[in-house]
Enzyme design. Structure first.
Site, PDB file in Angstrom:
ATOM      1  CG  ASP A  23      -6.348  -3.348  -3.772  1.00 16.33           C
ATOM      2  OD1 ASP A  23      -7.109  -2.488  -3.291  1.00 16.33           O
ATOM      3  OD2 ASP A  23      -5.164  -3.502  -3.397  1.00 16.33           O
ATOM      4  CB  SER A  26      -0.951  -0.044   1.202  1.00 13.25           C
ATOM      5  OG  SER A  26      -1.946   0.943   1.117  1.00 13.25           O
ATOM      6  CG  HIS A  49      -5.564  -2.448   0.116  1.00 14.64           C
ATOM      7  ND1 HIS A  49      -4.745  -2.239  -0.986  1.00 14.64           N
ATOM      8  CD2 HIS A  49      -5.024  -1.702   1.125  1.00 14.64           C
ATOM      9  CE1 HIS A  49      -3.764  -1.410  -0.657  1.00 14.64           C
ATOM     10  NE2 HIS A  49      -3.908  -1.073   0.618  1.00 14.64           N
TER      11      HIS A  49
END
Length: 423
Positions: free
Chosen positions: A319, A262, A387
């Site tokens: 995602d 991320s 995610h």
């Protein structure tokens, strides 16, 4: 497991120093930076050849192919179908990120919120030693009344060096890992909202025949370059530590692998770009990222490619985070066909607005594209699940090829303890 404890001898007033403990092990990442002393390395196990001479054992399959697994041939022929050796490497580096998440205190009421690690990472069991704790600092000012949740600097990861000789032999080189977690504090979330592009202030501008300037996301750049009077920037910490390690082990084959999830994936690309410009030593540098958002424009991507930086992005098609920021994106296909960004097909007033607001991003690196929908073991396809890092490791573990997206025999990793697998 039974612990064997030696009985303690009665105290006697002698001049001899007290005996050292039989084993000293750290169960957490030490907040102190390891001293830059060179560790004496024991020789690897020797084998006897047919003429009775001692020789080192042959390299493992990973030791022979590690450069391919880290992008020397741009992962050609390794992603579809997914090579089993590369699969193991991706999962191994993902486990280093899991260790970073375990070591981060994300509970605001806690006195150690955002500033220190609180759980056992088991990094040492993998043959690596943590040499540096890393902090990211936000440039967004916060009023003092918000308390701990307004801390500008947060622990975001670590640098670790492989020091186990058997593991070095298996890997084929001494590996340096930079592991970076994803968004975990209020200020980091606010920085993520600063999605316009800004000029990248470091690195040489390489000639690419274009007139545009390398630009990166404002919020990510802020977290990478900002500092305070008591905490140096993530940029300074990373470059100083890599320079120190290279100076210590520069006579050996070295690799730097930056891995992140991320926000950590975006910071990993910035760090790779910076390290490649700062350090002139001939070391192999690669990025293995999970669920990373976009981070820069077409010129920034082109400079990375000219540097020789190898980036493998693990992307889950379901995602949403991997599709932001930037409403308009330049792909590698656009470059190959000598096309301009997709903004060209929009009305002129929208084109001007997009260019003025600096929203035109580019997809960077080579992709291993997966899909949550291919796994029957995922109970939900919501934003958070798609995610999650454990979802990514589960999908990598089960992916076979685009024609066979998931193997039925893949072991479930979503409920597995977040530890670095022992070697």
């Amino acid at each position: 497991m039974t612990l064997s404890i030696q009985s303690v001898q009665p105290f006697a007033p002698t001049a001899k120093p007290p005996p050292k403990p039989l084993c000293q092990r750290r169960s957490t990442l030490s907040m102190k930076t390891a001293q830059p002393t060179r560790v004496t390395r024991a020789p690897s196990k020797w084998v006897i050849d047919s003429e009775g001479r001692q020789t080192q054992p042959p390299l493992s399959r990973l030791g022979k192919r590690w450069k391919e697994y880290h992008g020397s041939k741009n992962w050609e022929g390794l992603l579809d179908p997914l090579d089993d050796g590369l699969r193991d490497e991706i999962i191994r580096y993902g486990s280093f990120i899991e260790a970073a998440y375990k070591c981060f205190d994300s509970i605001p009421p806690s006195p150690s919120y955002s500033t220190r690690h609180v759980t056992d990472s088991k990094v040492e069991e993998s043959g690596y030693r943590v040499t540096k704790n890393l902090y990211a600092t936000s440039s967004i000012p916060m009023p003092t009344w918000v308390g701990g949740i307004g801390e500008r600097s947060s622990w975001i990861g670590y640098v670790a060096v492989c020091e186990d000789q058997n593991e070095i032999t298996r890997l084929g080189r001494r590996d340096i890992v930079i592991s970076l977690r994803g968004t975990g504090t209020c200020l980091e979330w606010l920085e993520n909202l600063r999605a316009t592009l800004t000029r990248c202030p470091f690195g040489n501008r390489l000639s690419n025949g274009q007139h545009d300037t390398p630009m990166v996301e404002s919020g990510v750049l802020s977290l990478y370059t900002s500092s305070t009077s008591v905490c140096q920037s993530l940029q300074q910490s990373v470059t100083d530590e890599i320079l120190r390690i290279v100076d210590t082990y520069g006579d050996e084959p070295l690799s730097v692998t930056i891995t992140g999830h991320s926000l950590g994936a975006s910071l990993a690309i910035l760090a790779a770009y910076d390290i490649k410009n700062t350090i002139k030593h001939a070391l192999h540098l690669s990025v293995i990222s999970f669920g990373g958002p976009r981070v820069g424009n077409r010129s920034f991507r082109h400079n990375l490619e000219l540097q020789g930086t190898k980036i493998l992005r693990i992307v889950n098609s379901d995602d949403l985070i991997t599709r932001v920021p930037g409403f308009f994106v330049e792909d590698h296909d656009d470059v190959a066909k000598k096309q301009k960004p997709r903004v060209e097909h929009l009305p002129s007033w929208i084109q001007k607005c997009v260019n003025d607001k600096r929203w035109v991003y580019a997809n960077i690196g080579h992709e291993l594209r997966l899909s949550s929908r291919a796994s029957l073991k995922l109970n939900s396809i919501d934003v958070a699940t798609c995610h999650d890092l454990k979802t990514y490791l589960h999908l990598v573990n089960g992916f076979v090829s685009s024609s066979c997206p998931f193997r039925a025999s893949a072991r479930m990793m979503l409920n597995k303890a977040s530890t670095v697998p022992p070697t």
